[in-house]
Design a protein around this motif. Structure first.
Motif, PDB file in Angstrom:
ATOM      1  N   GLU A  61       0.830  -1.193   0.000  1.00  0.00           N
ATOM      2  CA  GLU A  61       0.000   0.000   0.000  1.00  0.00           C
ATOM      3  C   GLU A  61       0.871   1.253   0.000  1.00  0.00           C
ATOM      4  OE1 GLU A  61      -4.147   1.334   2.249  1.00  0.00           O
ATOM      5  OE2 GLU A  61      -2.751  -0.031   3.240  1.00  0.00           O
ATOM      6  N   VAL A  62       1.888   1.258   0.837  1.00  0.00           N
ATOM      7  CA  VAL A  62       2.817   2.382   0.885  1.00  0.00           C
ATOM      8  C   VAL A  62       3.508   2.554  -0.469  1.00  0.00           C
ATOM      9  CG1 VAL A  62       4.989   3.216   1.890  1.00  0.00           C
ATOM     10  CG2 VAL A  62       3.196   2.277   3.374  1.00  0.00           C
TER      11      VAL A  62
ATOM     12  N   ALA B  83      12.307   1.449  -6.505  1.00  0.00           N
ATOM     13  CA  ALA B  83      11.228   0.712  -5.848  1.00  0.00           C
ATOM     14  C   ALA B  83       9.918   0.892  -6.603  1.00  0.00           C
ATOM     15  CB  ALA B  83      11.081   1.176  -4.401  1.00  0.00           C
ATOM     16  N   VAL B  84       9.637   2.120  -7.028  1.00  0.00           N
ATOM     17  CA  VAL B  84       8.415   2.384  -7.777  1.00  0.00           C
ATOM     18  C   VAL B  84       8.429   1.645  -9.115  1.00  0.00           C
ATOM     19  CG1 VAL B  84       7.142   4.176  -9.021  1.00  0.00           C
ATOM     20  CG2 VAL B  84       7.871   4.571  -6.667  1.00  0.00           C
ATOM     21  N   LEU B  85       9.556   1.649  -9.791  1.00  0.00           N
ATOM     22  CA  LEU B  85       9.656   0.950 -11.068  1.00  0.00           C
ATOM     23  C   LEU B  85       9.438  -0.546 -10.885  1.00  0.00           C
ATOM     24  CD1 LEU B  85      12.646   2.831 -12.736  1.00  0.00           C
ATOM     25  CD2 LEU B  85      10.205   3.155 -13.126  1.00  0.00           C
TER      26      LEU B  85
ATOM     27  N   VAL C 176       5.717   5.502   8.458  1.00  0.00           N
ATOM     28  CA  VAL C 176       5.921   5.468   7.002  1.00  0.00           C
ATOM     29  C   VAL C 176       7.392   5.239   6.688  1.00  0.00           C
ATOM     30  CG1 VAL C 176       5.757   6.772   4.854  1.00  0.00           C
ATOM     31  CG2 VAL C 176       3.936   6.946   6.558  1.00  0.00           C
ATOM     32  N   GLU C 177       8.275   5.950   7.354  1.00  0.00           N
ATOM     33  CA  GLU C 177       9.711   5.789   7.123  1.00  0.00           C
ATOM     34  C   GLU C 177      10.152   4.359   7.396  1.00  0.00           C
ATOM     35  OE1 GLU C 177      11.606   8.723   9.511  1.00  0.00           O
ATOM     36  OE2 GLU C 177      10.788  10.409   8.377  1.00  0.00           O
ATOM     37  N   LYS C 178       9.579   3.742   8.436  1.00  0.00           N
ATOM     38  CA  LYS C 178       9.914   2.347   8.752  1.00  0.00           C
ATOM     39  C   LYS C 178       9.472   1.424   7.621  1.00  0.00           C
ATOM     40  CE  LYS C 178       9.165  -1.258  12.239  1.00  0.00           C
ATOM     41  NZ  LYS C 178       8.493  -1.581  13.534  1.00  0.00           N
ATOM     42  N   HIS C 179       8.275   1.650   7.092  1.00  0.00           N
ATOM     43  CA  HIS C 179       7.799   0.831   5.969  1.00  0.00           C
ATOM     44  C   HIS C 179       8.681   1.033   4.734  1.00  0.00           C
ATOM     45  CE1 HIS C 179       4.306  -0.690   7.959  1.00  0.00           C
ATOM     46  NE2 HIS C 179       3.700   0.481   8.075  1.00  0.00           N
TER      47      HIS C 179
ATOM     48  N   GLY D  96       3.467   9.374  -6.555  1.00  0.00           N
ATOM     49  CA  GLY D  96       4.267  10.566  -6.338  1.00  0.00           C
ATOM     50  C   GLY D  96       4.093  11.180  -4.962  1.00  0.00           C
ATOM     51  N   ARG D  97       3.505  10.420  -4.014  1.00  0.00           N
ATOM     52  CA  ARG D  97       3.266  10.964  -2.674  1.00  0.00           C
ATOM     53  C   ARG D  97       4.558  10.989  -1.856  1.00  0.00           C
ATOM     54  NH1 ARG D  97      -2.204  10.202  -1.221  1.00  0.00           N
ATOM     55  NH2 ARG D  97      -3.446  10.018  -3.127  1.00  0.00           N
ATOM     56  N   SER D  98       4.740  12.048  -1.096  1.00  0.00           N
ATOM     57  CA  SER D  98       5.855  12.126  -0.155  1.00  0.00           C
ATOM     58  C   SER D  98       5.523  11.303   1.078  1.00  0.00           C
ATOM     59  CB  SER D  98       6.085  13.582   0.258  1.00  0.00           C
ATOM     60  OG  SER D  98       4.956  14.066   0.972  1.00  0.00           O
ATOM     61  N   ASN D  99       6.520  11.057   1.939  1.00  0.00           N
ATOM     62  CA  ASN D  99       6.262  10.302   3.162  1.00  0.00           C
ATOM     63  C   ASN D  99       5.188  10.958   4.036  1.00  0.00           C
ATOM     64  OD1 ASN D  99       8.110   8.488   2.285  1.00  0.00           O
ATOM     65  ND2 ASN D  99       9.547   8.740   3.976  1.00  0.00           N
ATOM     66  N   PRO D 100       5.245  12.290   4.267  1.00  0.00           N
ATOM     67  CA  PRO D 100       4.179  12.911   5.062  1.00  0.00           C
ATOM     68  C   PRO D 100       2.795  12.749   4.432  1.00  0.00           C
ATOM     69  CG  PRO D 100       6.090  14.344   4.985  1.00  0.00           C
ATOM     70  CD  PRO D 100       6.348  13.242   4.003  1.00  0.00           C
ATOM     71  N   ALA D 101       2.721  12.848   3.098  1.00  0.00           N
ATOM     72  CA  ALA D 101       1.433  12.683   2.416  1.00  0.00           C
ATOM     73  C   ALA D 101       0.926  11.246   2.557  1.00  0.00           C
ATOM     74  CB  ALA D 101       1.559  13.058   0.943  1.00  0.00           C
TER      75      ALA D 101
END
Length: 218
Positions: free
Chosen positions: A157-158, A208-210, A182-185, A165-170
């Motif tokens: 999901e993360v 990772a996204v690719l 989120v950072e841990k995931h 294109g979401r940042s960690n805070p988003a």
């Protein structure tokens, strides 16, 4: 940012150029077909190109094919596909070199100008930004070896939100979890995908996204 705009619809192209200029971008070339896009990028070397999918002569996938050719001639050239249609026939080729700096957004689903400009800047800086509907279409074809098999459902999901294109805070706001969670995931995702710590976080994020976009599904 220096931008090339490729769209055969004159009114849409003019509106997009006006928007970009209002946000301080310099549109170095505007074109209406794939061949002209390739020439414009080779000549101007823009920070990013915004490209429609369906352009002359057949109005099928000329824009995507031209974007692939652009990145063949100018390796890593940032390209943001902006279209009304999800066309995945050449999308894998755009992702194949694992350089990042690619995106695919749907015109009808862009509802926030600031978000669009943020996505454009992300692609220009080497990131990836994909509309969820595009992600879903890219992942229809199943592959035998899924590199994401070891990820937990939450990690997938993360990673899916990273692909948007979401940042960690988003991501934290979307999932209603802390930034630390989120950072841990994200660290766990990097480790499970074998993305080494000596690489920059941005580079590992792109890789990772690719991997996610090429995987067998969620």
């Amino acid at each position: 940012m220096r931008v090339v705009v490729a769209d055969d619809a004159v009114l849409i192209r003019a509106g997009l150029i006006r928007l970009l200029e209002e946000f301080g971008c310099e549109v170095v070339a505007e074109v209406g077909d794939g061949g002209s896009l390739v020439e414009a990028v080779a000549e101007h070397r823009p920070d990013v190109s915004v490209v429609d999918v369906r352009m002359p002569p057949s109005f099928t996938d000329e824009g995507l094919r031209a974007a692939v050719e652009v990145r063949r001639r100018v390796p890593g050239a940032p390209v943001l596909i902006l279209s009304q249609y999800v066309e995945v026939s050449y999308a894998d080729d755009l992702l194949a070199d694992a350089r990042g700096a690619v995106g695919y957004l749907l015109k009808d689903r862009v509802v926030d100008v600031d978000d669009f400009m943020g996505g454009l800047r992300s692609v220009a800086s080497g990131g990836t930004v994909f509309d969820p509907q595009v992600v879903a279409q890219l992942m229809v074809r199943r592959r035998r070896d899924d590199p994401l098999a070891s990820l937990t459902p939450r990690e997938r999901e993360v990673l899916g939100l990273m692909a948007e294109g979401r940042s960690n805070p988003a991501i934290g706001r979307q999932l209603v979890v802390s930034d630390g969670a989120v950072e841990k995931h994200v660290r766990s995702i990097f480790a499970k995908l074998g993305l080494h710590v000596e690489d920059s976080d941005q580079h590992r994020r792109v890789l990772a996204v690719l991997a996610y976009l090429r995987s067998s599904g969620r």
